[in-house]
Design a protein around this motif. Structure first.
Motif, mmCIF file in Angstrom:
data_model
loop_
_atom_site.group_PDB
_atom_site.id
_atom_site.type_symbol
_atom_site.label_atom_id
_atom_site.label_comp_id
_atom_site.label_asym_id
_atom_site.label_seq_id
_atom_site.Cartn_x
_atom_site.Cartn_y
_atom_site.Cartn_z
ATOM 1 N N VAL A 15 -14.455 -26.496 25.937
ATOM 2 C CA VAL A 15 -15.859 -26.186 26.244
ATOM 3 C C VAL A 15 -15.932 -24.717 26.633
ATOM 4 C CG1 VAL A 15 -16.637 -28.468 26.999
ATOM 5 C CG2 VAL A 15 -15.478 -26.966 28.613
ATOM 6 N N LEU A 16 -17.093 -24.111 26.384
ATOM 7 C CA LEU A 16 -17.261 -22.698 26.741
ATOM 8 C C LEU A 16 -18.517 -22.529 27.572
ATOM 9 C CD1 LEU A 16 -16.317 -21.051 23.321
ATOM 10 C CD2 LEU A 16 -14.924 -21.161 25.388
ATOM 11 N N PRO A 17 -18.490 -21.728 28.632
ATOM 12 C CA PRO A 17 -17.308 -21.065 29.173
ATOM 13 C C PRO A 17 -16.206 -22.089 29.514
ATOM 14 C CG PRO A 17 -19.305 -20.442 30.384
ATOM 15 C CD PRO A 17 -19.677 -21.542 29.479
ATOM 16 N N SER A 18 -14.959 -21.635 29.474
ATOM 17 C CA SER A 18 -13.846 -22.550 29.713
ATOM 18 C C SER A 18 -13.879 -23.093 31.133
ATOM 19 C CB SER A 18 -12.524 -21.813 29.469
ATOM 20 O OG SER A 18 -12.394 -20.746 30.381
ATOM 21 N N ARG A 19 -13.211 -24.244 31.292
ATOM 22 C CA ARG A 19 -13.138 -24.846 32.635
ATOM 23 C C ARG A 19 -11.726 -24.682 33.178
ATOM 24 N NH1 ARG A 19 -16.236 -30.242 30.958
ATOM 25 N NH2 ARG A 19 -14.312 -30.459 29.800
ATOM 26 N N PHE A 57 -2.784 -14.357 26.852
ATOM 27 C CA PHE A 57 -2.886 -13.556 28.086
ATOM 28 C C PHE A 57 -3.949 -14.087 29.045
ATOM 29 C CE2 PHE A 57 -0.813 -9.583 26.115
ATOM 30 C CZ PHE A 57 0.378 -9.846 26.778
ATOM 31 N N VAL A 58 -4.146 -15.384 29.044
ATOM 32 C CA VAL A 58 -5.046 -15.993 30.030
ATOM 33 C C VAL A 58 -4.187 -16.834 30.964
ATOM 34 C CG1 VAL A 58 -6.909 -17.658 30.389
ATOM 35 C CG2 VAL A 58 -7.074 -15.992 28.528
ATOM 36 N N TRP A 59 -4.214 -16.500 32.247
ATOM 37 C CA TRP A 59 -3.487 -17.281 33.240
ATOM 38 C C TRP A 59 -4.192 -17.128 34.581
ATOM 39 C CZ3 TRP A 59 -2.568 -12.205 32.621
ATOM 40 C CH2 TRP A 59 -2.141 -11.451 33.713
ATOM 41 N N THR A 60 -3.872 -18.031 35.509
ATOM 42 C CA THR A 60 -4.561 -18.005 36.800
ATOM 43 C C THR A 60 -3.528 -17.843 37.920
ATOM 44 O OG1 THR A 60 -4.351 -20.385 37.094
ATOM 45 C CG2 THR A 60 -6.322 -19.597 35.916
ATOM 46 N N PRO A 61 -3.982 -17.505 39.139
ATOM 47 C CA PRO A 61 -3.027 -17.391 40.246
ATOM 48 C C PRO A 61 -2.233 -18.679 40.475
ATOM 49 C CG PRO A 61 -5.129 -16.399 40.848
ATOM 50 C CD PRO A 61 -5.349 -17.077 39.527
ATOM 51 N N GLU A 62 -2.855 -19.852 40.232
ATOM 52 C CA GLU A 62 -2.122 -21.121 40.413
ATOM 53 C C GLU A 62 -0.945 -21.200 39.442
ATOM 54 O OE1 GLU A 62 -5.480 -21.056 40.107
ATOM 55 O OE2 GLU A 62 -5.949 -21.541 42.191
ATOM 56 N N PRO A 93 -5.689 -8.663 34.751
ATOM 57 C CA PRO A 93 -5.649 -10.127 34.790
ATOM 58 C C PRO A 93 -6.836 -10.752 34.049
ATOM 59 C CG PRO A 93 -6.347 -9.239 36.920
ATOM 60 C CD PRO A 93 -6.122 -8.060 36.020
ATOM 61 N N CYS A 94 -6.566 -11.788 33.277
ATOM 62 C CA CYS A 94 -7.619 -12.508 32.548
ATOM 63 C C CYS A 94 -7.518 -13.985 32.931
ATOM 64 C CB CYS A 94 -7.443 -12.359 31.044
ATOM 65 S SG CYS A 94 -7.341 -10.633 30.512
ATOM 66 N N GLN A 115 -18.898 -17.025 24.837
ATOM 67 C CA GLN A 115 -18.632 -16.692 23.431
ATOM 68 C C GLN A 115 -17.150 -16.887 23.068
ATOM 69 O OE1 GLN A 115 -20.944 -14.619 25.220
ATOM 70 N NE2 GLN A 115 -22.394 -15.917 24.122
ATOM 71 N N GLY A 116 -16.368 -17.359 24.037
ATOM 72 C CA GLY A 116 -14.954 -17.589 23.776
ATOM 73 C C GLY A 116 -14.074 -16.377 24.020
ATOM 74 N N ARG A 117 -14.685 -15.269 24.495
ATOM 75 C CA ARG A 117 -13.881 -14.068 24.750
ATOM 76 C C ARG A 117 -13.156 -14.187 26.085
ATOM 77 N NH1 ARG A 117 -19.150 -10.557 23.732
ATOM 78 N NH2 ARG A 117 -19.574 -11.808 25.578
ATOM 79 N N PRO A 118 -11.961 -13.584 26.203
ATOM 80 C CA PRO A 118 -11.245 -13.639 27.484
ATOM 81 C C PRO A 118 -12.066 -12.996 28.607
ATOM 82 C CG PRO A 118 -9.806 -12.843 25.752
ATOM 83 C CD PRO A 118 -11.187 -12.899 25.160
ATOM 84 N N VAL A 119 -12.031 -13.624 29.779
ATOM 85 C CA VAL A 119 -12.704 -13.074 30.963
ATOM 86 C C VAL A 119 -11.646 -12.342 31.773
ATOM 87 C CG1 VAL A 119 -13.949 -13.633 33.076
ATOM 88 C CG2 VAL A 119 -14.346 -14.982 31.001
ATOM 89 N N CYS A 120 -11.752 -11.014 31.824
ATOM 90 C CA CYS A 120 -10.711 -10.214 32.473
ATOM 91 C C CYS A 120 -11.303 -9.374 33.590
ATOM 92 C CB CYS A 120 -10.036 -9.296 31.469
ATOM 93 S SG CYS A 120 -9.328 -10.168 30.057
#
Ligand SMILES: [Zn+2]
Length: 404
Positions: A181-185, A219-224, A243-244, A250-255
């Protein structure tokens, strides 16, 4: 009285320069604090290897033969990292469950025996360095969810055991968010922890040790995720320089705009490395671009991590890509004779203990700092307009592409 007339504008100019430096205090400090490498460093970072068509084994053998033909002045061959994916979906088993349960086909499956043997041969030859890219190049529940709604994803899922993850929609290729789903969860923390434990355990089983370096898919990762990797002994994380953490509508990386620097400390004992230059012959990149990237990074006292992907060396343009890589390595050795081929894990260890070799003396550090500040566009513009650039040039030795 005449000297006042001369001193006042000079004082005004000095004050202006000081204000500019203060205005950019954050980037100024960060560019100064990042250690400066003494030698040019080139690492070819190649992602997405692992389970796939049997022809990939031959692609890996060709790469190994090409790389072993080159040596730096210490006698070491070029290092190509392999960002490894450890599984694909087992379409038959998933279909048998009527798409209610995800099942994986691991890299240890006999279907991939040739690929695994070619990987290991390159590692033994010292030219391939494995890095963890992920258990899969997607988050399995997101893939399952997308497959229920999207016939193309369902077909891809059933097309095993040799399908290529590059064919999936881009947001689904992010492993550490739900891109169905977008925006991603976000993914719940407990699921992240068990997924990281699982991928590290399989990597250890295949390669005999836990991964030292990870490359987050897309290149999408979270602190967890980062904390979980750190808890499992990962010591370096390859980043795009910021960091992204997700995908937008729109499916683009959120950085974030916060820059990441080489050697910067992440969570736990992790050190960041920056990979923001590209060598994708299938997309038209030539040896020349790789050389320019190395010259630029060398002037900045930074390593040149050149991003590439398996699709360059496995698709229709494989032969041309190999020729371009060969040309790049030949020209690198001719034009940067002091270049060092080392692995990202070794590089991260150097950053962990700066102040010793291979880091550079003061004059070289000043030149590298100036080259780094050229990458801060507003600072570079103001420095040029106010003459600060000219003043800094007087204090620093000429920036050189080649450093000895
Ligand atoms: Zn990838």
């Amino acid at each position: 009285m005449m000297w006042w007339l001369l001193a006042l504008p000079a004082l005004w100019l000095l004050t202006l320069w000081l204000l500019i430096l203060l205005l950019f205090a954050g980037p100024v400090r960060a560019a100064w604090r990042e250690p400066v490498l003494r030698h040019p460093v080139l690492i070819i970072e190649s992602d997405d290897w692992g389970p796939g068509p049997a022809s990939h084994a031959q692609a890996l053998r060709s790469l190994r033969d090409l790389l072993t033909a080159h040596r730096d002045m210490t006698g070491r061959p070029p290092v190509m990292t392999l960002g490894l994916i450890l599984s694909l979906p087992d379409g038959e088993a998933i279909a048998a469950s009527d798409f209610t349960a995800y099942r994986a086909r691991l890299v240890t499956d006999p279907a991939y025996a040739d690929i695994l043997a070619a990987l290991r041969a390159g590692i033994d030859a010292g030219v391939f360095v494995p890095q963890l890219h992920g258990m899969a190049h997607y988050w399995p529940p997101a893939l399952m969810s997308a497959a229920r709604d999207d016939p193309a994803v369902r077909d891809w899922l059933l097309a095993g055991p040799h399908q290529e993850t590059e064919a999936l929609p881009s947001p689904l290729q992010s492993r550490w968010v739900d891109g169905s789903v977008l925006p991603s969860r976000p993914i719940p923390a407990e699921k992240i922890h068990s997924a990281v434990a699982e991928e590290v355990a399989l990597y250890r089983q295949v390669f005999g040790a836990a991964p030292e370096v990870v490359v987050p898919p897309t290149f999408v990762w979270t602190p967890e995720v980062e904390a979980a990797w750190a808890a499992h002994g990962v010591r370096a994380l390859v980043t795009p320089g910021r960091p992204c953490i997700g995908r937008d509508a729109q499916g683009r990386p959120v950085c974030a705009s916060t820059p990441i620097h080489n050697g910067q400390r992440g969570l736990g004992d992790i050190r960041y490395l920056v990979r923001d230059r590209y060598f994708e012959p299938a997309r038209g990149h030539r040896a020349e671009q790789g050389l320019l990237a190395l010259a630029g990074k060398t002037a900045q006292g930074r390593p040149c991590l050149l991003e590439t992907h398996r699709f360059n060396f496995t698709g229709a343009g494989a032969e041309a890509a190999l020729a371009e890589l060969d040309a790049l390595l030949r020209r690198v050795l001719a034009e940067h004779p002091t270049v060092r081929f080392i692995s990202p894990a070794e590089l991260a260890e150097h950053y962990r203990a700066p102040g010793v070799r291979p880091f550079a003396p003061l004059g070289r550090r000043l030149a590298a700092w100036k080259a780094r500040m050229q990458e801060v566009p507003r600072f570079a513009r103001l420095a040029r307009l106010t003459g600060l650039e000219w003043a800094l040039a007087g204090f620093t030795p000429r920036s050189r592409g080649k450093v000895t």
